[in-house]
Enzyme design. Structure first.
Site, PDB file in Angstrom:
ATOM      1  N   CYS A  31       3.179  -4.791   6.792  1.00 25.96           N
ATOM      2  CA  CYS A  31       2.803  -4.431   5.432  1.00 25.96           C
ATOM      3  C   CYS A  31       3.984  -3.778   4.712  1.00 25.96           C
ATOM      4  O   CYS A  31       4.917  -3.285   5.335  1.00 25.96           O
ATOM      5  CB  CYS A  31       1.610  -3.482   5.441  1.00 25.96           C
ATOM      6  SG  CYS A  31       0.066  -4.269   5.976  1.00 25.96           S
ATOM      7  N   HIS A  42       0.834  -1.211   0.000  1.00 27.68           N
ATOM      8  CA  HIS A  42       0.000   0.000   0.000  1.00 27.68           C
ATOM      9  C   HIS A  42       0.861   1.251   0.000  1.00 27.68           C
ATOM     10  O   HIS A  42       2.091   1.207   0.124  1.00 27.68           O
ATOM     11  CB  HIS A  42      -0.964  -0.003   1.190  1.00 27.68           C
ATOM     12  CG  HIS A  42      -0.306   0.026   2.542  1.00 27.68           C
ATOM     13  ND1 HIS A  42       0.276   1.157   3.064  1.00 27.68           N
ATOM     14  CD2 HIS A  42      -0.140  -0.941   3.491  1.00 27.68           C
ATOM     15  CE1 HIS A  42       0.759   0.903   4.278  1.00 27.68           C
ATOM     16  NE2 HIS A  42       0.534  -0.374   4.548  1.00 27.68           N
TER      17      HIS A  42
END
Length: 214
Positions: free
Chosen positions: A182, A166
């Protein structure tokens, strides 16, 4: 004139605040130097990265890359903070990334089974337990949404791993161990990768690629 405790504490707080304000202003100025205006995208806007403040090594670029993975595969080298989108003829498109901090790193294979434009962010229960002050939900496009303009959701055997590729609100974090697992990318880079990766794209997250890429 006698000074009581309340007056003393109030004065001390005012003095501390006077010192803190310039430091806060300096911190904000340093952070703002990483941005260069705004970019419109699908009805929302993100802060455009000032690439002059980003070390050239972390900028998107084609590189020589030797791998047994098929073209179109995403390979992440967590130690060196690079993400490779495998191309043809022993080349790859390389992006600088931020990865999980100590205790939150993960390795293995996954698949992109979900993609989202301006994704909503819902912190997982484990994160809320560590940071109970976090909001329970942040809508896509909100200025404080940490996922940025795109998210690619990683699945394994049909189950959501909880990990994503992301964007980030903190371009200075690229090249560092900063996240809860992440993979962070510059907003411009996650938009670029999003366009290249259809659902079903394979992802391989490694601790270290060794000398196979450059």
């Amino acid at each position: 004139m006698a000074i009581d405790r309340r007056t003393f504490l109030g004065g001390a707080a005012a003095v501390a605040g006077a010192f803190a304000l310039p430091q806060l202003a300096q911190a904000n100025a340093a952070a703002n130097a990483y941005f260069n205006g705004y970019e419109q995208d699908n009805g929302f806007q993100y802060r455009r990265t000032n690439l002059n403040r980003i070390d050239p090594v972390w900028r998107r670029q084609m590189v020589k890359y030797f791998s047994d993975e098929p073209p179109g595969t995403v390979v992440v080298d967590t130690q060196n903070h690079f993400l490779y989108w495998v191309w043809e003829n022993n080349t790859a498109l390389r992006y600088g990334v931020g990865v999980g901090r100590e205790g939150f790193k993960w390795y293995g294979r996954a698949r992109i089974d979900r993609k989202a434009l301006w994704p909503r962010w819902v912190p997982p229960p484990e994160m809320l337990k560590r940071q109970p002050e976090l909001p329970r939900r942040v809508e896509g496009g909100a200025p404080n949404n940490p996922l940025g303009p795109r998210a690619l959701y990683l699945y394994n055997n049909g189950s959501d791993t909880g990990y994503r590729l992301h964007g980030t609100l903190e371009p200075w974090s690229i090249g560092h161990d900063v996240s809860s697992g992440c993979i962070r990318m510059l907003p411009e880079d996650i938009i670029d990768l999003y366009q290249r990766c259809p659902k079903g794209t394979g992802v391989l997250v490694l601790e270290h690629l060794g000398a196979s890429a450059g």
